[in-house]
Write a protein that holds these residues in place. Structure first.
Motif, PDB file in Angstrom:
ATOM      1  N   VAL A  22       9.301   0.170   3.663  1.00  0.00           N
ATOM      2  CA  VAL A  22       8.057  -0.347   4.209  1.00  0.00           C
ATOM      3  C   VAL A  22       7.662   0.562   5.360  1.00  0.00           C
ATOM      4  O   VAL A  22       8.513   0.994   6.140  1.00  0.00           O
ATOM      5  CB  VAL A  22       8.238  -1.797   4.707  1.00  0.00           C
ATOM      6  N   VAL A  23       6.379   0.869   5.479  1.00  0.00           N
ATOM      7  CA  VAL A  23       5.916   1.828   6.482  1.00  0.00           C
ATOM      8  C   VAL A  23       5.042   1.118   7.505  1.00  0.00           C
ATOM      9  O   VAL A  23       4.129   0.368   7.138  1.00  0.00           O
ATOM     10  CB  VAL A  23       5.110   2.973   5.822  1.00  0.00           C
TER      11      VAL A  23
ATOM     12  N   VAL B  24      -2.372   6.551   9.009  1.00  0.00           N
ATOM     13  CA  VAL B  24      -1.103   6.603   8.282  1.00  0.00           C
ATOM     14  C   VAL B  24      -1.399   6.253   6.834  1.00  0.00           C
ATOM     15  O   VAL B  24      -2.110   5.284   6.552  1.00  0.00           O
ATOM     16  CB  VAL B  24      -0.066   5.620   8.861  1.00  0.00           C
ATOM     17  N   GLU B  25      -0.876   7.039   5.918  1.00  0.00           N
ATOM     18  CA  GLU B  25      -1.095   6.793   4.488  1.00  0.00           C
ATOM     19  C   GLU B  25       0.184   7.140   3.742  1.00  0.00           C
ATOM     20  O   GLU B  25       1.083   7.808   4.285  1.00  0.00           O
ATOM     21  CB  GLU B  25      -2.272   7.638   3.987  1.00  0.00           C
ATOM     22  N   SER B  26       0.293   6.675   2.495  1.00  0.00           N
ATOM     23  CA  SER B  26       1.458   6.987   1.671  1.00  0.00           C
ATOM     24  C   SER B  26       1.003   7.455   0.305  1.00  0.00           C
ATOM     25  O   SER B  26       0.028   6.951  -0.251  1.00  0.00           O
ATOM     26  CB  SER B  26       2.366   5.751   1.533  1.00  0.00           C
TER      27      SER B  26
ATOM     28  N   SER C 257      -4.249   1.232   7.988  1.00  0.00           N
ATOM     29  CA  SER C 257      -5.458   0.533   7.552  1.00  0.00           C
ATOM     30  C   SER C 257      -5.147  -0.508   6.490  1.00  0.00           C
ATOM     31  O   SER C 257      -6.003  -1.313   6.136  1.00  0.00           O
ATOM     32  CB  SER C 257      -6.477   1.528   6.997  1.00  0.00           C
ATOM     33  N   ARG C 258      -3.897  -0.514   5.981  1.00  0.00           N
ATOM     34  CA  ARG C 258      -3.498  -1.473   4.959  1.00  0.00           C
ATOM     35  C   ARG C 258      -1.985  -1.607   4.984  1.00  0.00           C
ATOM     36  O   ARG C 258      -1.289  -0.813   5.642  1.00  0.00           O
ATOM     37  CB  ARG C 258      -3.960  -1.027   3.571  1.00  0.00           C
ATOM     38  N   ALA C 259      -1.453  -2.598   4.289  1.00  0.00           N
ATOM     39  CA  ALA C 259      -0.012  -2.736   4.159  1.00  0.00           C
ATOM     40  C   ALA C 259       0.511  -1.563   3.330  1.00  0.00           C
ATOM     41  O   ALA C 259       0.030  -1.324   2.218  1.00  0.00           O
ATOM     42  CB  ALA C 259       0.328  -4.065   3.482  1.00  0.00           C
ATOM     43  N   LEU C 260       1.496  -0.848   3.875  1.00  0.00           N
ATOM     44  CA  LEU C 260       1.955   0.385   3.239  1.00  0.00           C
ATOM     45  C   LEU C 260       3.417   0.286   2.823  1.00  0.00           C
ATOM     46  O   LEU C 260       4.270  -0.176   3.595  1.00  0.00           O
ATOM     47  CB  LEU C 260       1.811   1.571   4.193  1.00  0.00           C
ATOM     48  N   ILE C 261       3.684   0.733   1.600  1.00  0.00           N
ATOM     49  CA  ILE C 261       5.043   0.978   1.138  1.00  0.00           C
ATOM     50  C   ILE C 261       5.074   2.382   0.559  1.00  0.00           C
ATOM     51  O   ILE C 261       4.044   2.921   0.136  1.00  0.00           O
ATOM     52  CB  ILE C 261       5.495  -0.048   0.081  1.00  0.00           C
TER      53      ILE C 261
ATOM     54  N   LEU D 138       7.219  -4.973  -2.292  1.00  0.00           N
ATOM     55  CA  LEU D 138       8.346  -4.067  -2.508  1.00  0.00           C
ATOM     56  C   LEU D 138       9.552  -4.915  -2.896  1.00  0.00           C
ATOM     57  O   LEU D 138      10.088  -5.671  -2.076  1.00  0.00           O
ATOM     58  CB  LEU D 138       8.633  -3.251  -1.247  1.00  0.00           C
ATOM     59  N   GLY D 139       9.950  -4.819  -4.175  1.00  0.00           N
ATOM     60  CA  GLY D 139      11.027  -5.656  -4.675  1.00  0.00           C
ATOM     61  C   GLY D 139      10.615  -7.113  -4.661  1.00  0.00           C
ATOM     62  O   GLY D 139       9.572  -7.488  -5.202  1.00  0.00           O
TER      63      GLY D 139
END
Length: 411
Positions: free
Chosen positions: A81-82, A112-114, A72-76, A395-396
């Motif tokens: 990166v996921v 999917v979530e982190s 649902s969003r950009a995930l790290i 990320l970085g």
């Protein structure tokens, strides 16, 4: 002395039949088990440590892109990166996009979530979105799993302490090991049928913190939306404990656009869309109503314009940002009062080198987190962008944008 027993031909045939039956049963169980439909490839060593960026880039170009329809969003998470698509969850190198690990099941991915340096993947089976696996972000190794009755579509979100899995008729709160701390709403086979405070209600929205869960629900006997504030981890997971529950009576409370925005330890923010004037009531503009930890309204903050149907809330540390569909609004973490606005935003923000990156039509603007003032503009040429919401992560030195069901890495 008794003569020794002799095996007859019938005995041998019976034993053989039993053995064949056991083998067939074992094969059937194995064929129907979750393991046969699962493909898990872990990393040989943990993902390399990524150092946070110390300065903003002067420009960005596309490094790679991958399908990401299930997120649902950009995930790290951690140093990877996921992405999630077509039953597969992948941990990728941020610069090359190489799959460092992946986890695949022959089931549809619901969410999917982190959180906690892990990746949480939820799959749909015959019981709804009920199969959840927690993966170590560094290697893709399975850390925990749970299975429970859920709705056919759910939203999973984290507040830094708990995970919230919410469908239309039921929600659950999970600990960092996926142990359920609360079930609320429809119960498939209630052991204690009188534990749920209400029945037949549907959930419109919810948000949580480490000590409060706020749910906006529509119940058969209520004339408008009900705001219920719960303990996310009561003494018994099957027995919800309410801090307060109130039917909202303010103008517009019956509108489908009312939603919970954010929750702190002692406040709940609720968005109200504008209402038109009637013979008995004047019209009201769009606003944020702030409620205390028991659901009582304590403040109202007027908004300059109504928000779109898909307005999105982003929490970065203690800061709260709302992408309204046309702009980005920063809310005070203490009072939920609007503080500043970035106009013409096209999505949700991320932090980089101490600045807030906000996607706009021709790139990204970097703004001061205290004042919202623009300090830099970074051009980005977006390929295949149809105009949908852009979700941003960093990320970085790599900026990630999720748009139109794909994740794009920019560097």
């Amino acid at each position: 002395m008794l003569a020794p027993e002799r095996r007859t031909r019938a005995d041998i045939l019976a034993a053989a039949a039993i053995a064949v039956t056991l083998v067939v049963a074992a094969v059937v169980v194995w064929a129907r088990s979750d393991a046969t439909g699962t493909d898990s490839v872990t990393a040989g060593s943990p993902a390399p440590t990524i150092t946070a960026a110390t300065q903003l880039p002067a420009s960005l170009h596309e490094l790679w892109h991958a399908a990401d329809a299930a997120s649902s969003r950009a995930l790290i998470s951690g140093n990877v990166v996921v992405t999630g698509d077509a039953g597969t969850v992948s941990g990728r190198d941020p610069v090359s996009g190489e799959q460092l690990w992946w986890y695949r099941r022959d089931m549809p991915l619901c969410a999917v979530e982190s959180q906690y340096g892990t990746v949480i993947a939820t799959y749909r089976d015959q019981r709804g979105c009920s199969q959840t696996t927690m993966l170590d972000a560094a290697t893709g190794e399975r850390e925990a799993a749970r299975s429970s009755y859920m709705d056919d579509a759910i939203r999973v979100s984290g507040d830094g302490t708990y995970l919230l899995a919410m469908g239309t008729d039921r929600l659950e709160m999970w600990r960092s090991d996926l142990v359920r701390t609360l079930e609320y709403g429809y119960v498939d086979a209630p052991i204690n049928p009188n534990y749920q405070p209400r029945s037949g209600c549907s959930f419109a929205s919810a948000a949580s913190s480490s000590s409060r869960l706020a749910v906006l629900e529509h119940c058969p006997d209520d004339p408008s939306a009900r705001l219920t504030v719960l303990d996310p981890a009561p003494k018994e997971a099957t027995k919800p404990e309410e801090h307060g529950s109130r039917v909202l009576t303010a103008a517009g409370a019956e509108s489908p656009g009312v939603r919970v925005l954010a929750v702190s330890d002692d406040k709940v923010a609720v968005y109200y869309p504008p209402t038109t004037a009637t013979a008995t009531q004047p019209g009201r503009g769009p606003r944020i109503a702030v409620h205390d930890g028991t659901g009582n309204e304590i403040a109202v903050h007027q908004l300059a314009a109504p928000w779109g149907e898909h307005a999105t809330v982003t929490r970065l540390g203690s800061a709260v940002y709302v992408f309204t569909g046309e702009s980005l609004i920063a809310l005070s973490a203490a009072t939920f009062q609007p503080v500043w606005t970035v106009p013409d935003a096209i999505g949700t923000p991320a932090l980089m080198a101490g600045r807030l990156l906000v996607p706009v039509a021709d790139g990204l603007v970097a703004v001061d987190t205290g004042s919202g003032a623009t300090v830099a503009t970074i051009p980005v040429q977006r390929t295949d962008h149809s105009g949908g919401t852009v979700s941003t992560a960093v990320l970085g030195d790599t900026v990630l944008e999720r748009r139109d069901g794909r994740l794009y890495a920019l560097g």
